[in-house]
Design a protein around this motif. Structure first.
Motif, PDB file in Angstrom:
ATOM      1  N   ALA A  27       0.829  -1.203   0.000  1.00  0.00           N
ATOM      2  CA  ALA A  27       0.000   0.000   0.000  1.00  0.00           C
ATOM      3  C   ALA A  27       0.866   1.257   0.000  1.00  0.00           C
ATOM      4  O   ALA A  27       0.550   2.239  -0.683  1.00  0.00           O
ATOM      5  N   ALA A  28       1.956   1.240   0.744  1.00  0.00           N
ATOM      6  CA  ALA A  28       2.797   2.433   0.866  1.00  0.00           C
ATOM      7  C   ALA A  28       3.530   2.771  -0.421  1.00  0.00           C
ATOM      8  O   ALA A  28       3.772   3.941  -0.713  1.00  0.00           O
ATOM      9  N   PHE A  29       3.890   1.761  -1.190  1.00  0.00           N
ATOM     10  CA  PHE A  29       4.681   2.008  -2.395  1.00  0.00           C
ATOM     11  C   PHE A  29       3.884   1.765  -3.671  1.00  0.00           C
ATOM     12  O   PHE A  29       4.448   1.598  -4.741  1.00  0.00           O
ATOM     13  N   PRO A  31       1.521   2.970  -6.784  1.00  0.00           N
ATOM     14  CA  PRO A  31       1.542   4.222  -7.553  1.00  0.00           C
ATOM     15  C   PRO A  31       0.531   5.222  -6.987  1.00  0.00           C
ATOM     16  O   PRO A  31      -0.616   4.892  -6.723  1.00  0.00           O
ATOM     17  N   GLY A  32       0.990   6.438  -6.745  1.00  0.00           N
ATOM     18  CA  GLY A  32       0.121   7.502  -6.246  1.00  0.00           C
ATOM     19  C   GLY A  32      -0.017   7.542  -4.730  1.00  0.00           C
ATOM     20  O   GLY A  32      -0.589   8.476  -4.193  1.00  0.00           O
ATOM     21  N   ALA A  33       0.480   6.548  -4.025  1.00  0.00           N
ATOM     22  CA  ALA A  33       0.372   6.518  -2.567  1.00  0.00           C
ATOM     23  C   ALA A  33       1.559   7.236  -1.942  1.00  0.00           C
ATOM     24  O   ALA A  33       2.615   7.366  -2.557  1.00  0.00           O
ATOM     25  N   THR A  34       1.367   7.701  -0.715  1.00  0.00           N
ATOM     26  CA  THR A  34       2.475   8.288   0.033  1.00  0.00           C
ATOM     27  C   THR A  34       2.702   7.463   1.281  1.00  0.00           C
ATOM     28  O   THR A  34       1.747   6.956   1.886  1.00  0.00           O
ATOM     29  N   VAL A  35       3.943   7.315   1.647  1.00  0.00           N
ATOM     30  CA  VAL A  35       4.292   6.523   2.821  1.00  0.00           C
ATOM     31  C   VAL A  35       3.673   7.141   4.070  1.00  0.00           C
ATOM     32  O   VAL A  35       3.147   6.439   4.939  1.00  0.00           O
ATOM     33  N   ALA A  36       3.683   8.459   4.166  1.00  0.00           N
ATOM     34  CA  ALA A  36       3.139   9.132   5.343  1.00  0.00           C
ATOM     35  C   ALA A  36       1.648   8.844   5.514  1.00  0.00           C
ATOM     36  O   ALA A  36       1.174   8.581   6.628  1.00  0.00           O
ATOM     37  N   ALA A  37       0.893   8.871   4.417  1.00  0.00           N
ATOM     38  CA  ALA A  37      -0.548   8.606   4.502  1.00  0.00           C
ATOM     39  C   ALA A  37      -0.822   7.173   4.928  1.00  0.00           C
ATOM     40  O   ALA A  37      -1.693   6.916   5.760  1.00  0.00           O
ATOM     41  N   VAL A  38      -0.087   6.249   4.370  1.00  0.00           N
ATOM     42  CA  VAL A  38      -0.274   4.842   4.735  1.00  0.00           C
ATOM     43  C   VAL A  38       0.151   4.608   6.182  1.00  0.00           C
ATOM     44  O   VAL A  38      -0.497   3.873   6.927  1.00  0.00           O
ATOM     45  N   ARG A  40      -0.036   6.752   8.630  1.00  0.00           N
ATOM     46  CA  ARG A  40      -1.136   7.245   9.480  1.00  0.00           C
ATOM     47  C   ARG A  40      -2.306   6.285   9.484  1.00  0.00           C
ATOM     48  O   ARG A  40      -2.923   6.037  10.515  1.00  0.00           O
ATOM     49  N   GLN A  41      -2.616   5.728   8.321  1.00  0.00           N
ATOM     50  CA  GLN A  41      -3.761   4.814   8.205  1.00  0.00           C
ATOM     51  C   GLN A  41      -3.577   3.587   9.086  1.00  0.00           C
ATOM     52  O   GLN A  41      -4.513   3.138   9.732  1.00  0.00           O
ATOM     53  N   TYR A  42      -2.376   3.025   9.138  1.00  0.00           N
ATOM     54  CA  TYR A  42      -2.125   1.812   9.907  1.00  0.00           C
ATOM     55  C   TYR A  42      -1.500   2.094  11.274  1.00  0.00           C
ATOM     56  O   TYR A  42      -1.159   1.160  11.990  1.00  0.00           O
TER      57      TYR A  42
END
Length: 112
Positions: A27-29, A31-38, A40-42
């Motif tokens: 999920a973190a890597f 396309p279009g995702a950011t590590v910071a958002a993922v 926070r999500q988890y």
């Protein structure tokens, strides 16, 4: 007099299963995702996600299993009857040739 507080309860440090780590990494890597958002999500530190990625890459770049198969055995040459006539003509007749056809080929060359 000093006061001591003893904290009891669940350990804050979580143990992540490898399947969960792989899912979070994907999920973190993505396309279009950011590590910071993922993260926070988890509820995971971004540094932990990067650490998991380094660990996974270190495992992947290690040695790989190699299977060695023997070379193919060369096929046996086809069985033939070879006739050399007067050092000029060479006739190869496969063993699967019917005898009447082989006789006709030899007769056509003028050999009796």
């Amino acid at each position: 007099m000093s006061h001591v507080t003893l904290l009891t309860g669940p350990e804050r440090r979580r143990r992540w299963r490898e399947e969960d780590q792989c899912r979070i990494l994907a999920a973190a890597f993505a396309p279009g995702a950011t590590v910071a958002a993922v993260a926070r999500q988890y509820d995971v530190a971004t540094s932990l996600i990067y650490k998991w990625r380094r660990t996974l890459r270190a495992r992947e770049t290690g040695f790989a299993e190699v299977v060695v198969v023997p070379d193919e055995v060369p096929a046996a040459p086809p069985a033939v009857i070879e006739l050399e006539i007067a050092g000029k003509v060479r006739l190869r007749i496969p063993l699967t040739t019917p005898p009447t056809l082989a006789a006709a080929m030899v007769k056509a060359l003028g050999v009796s």
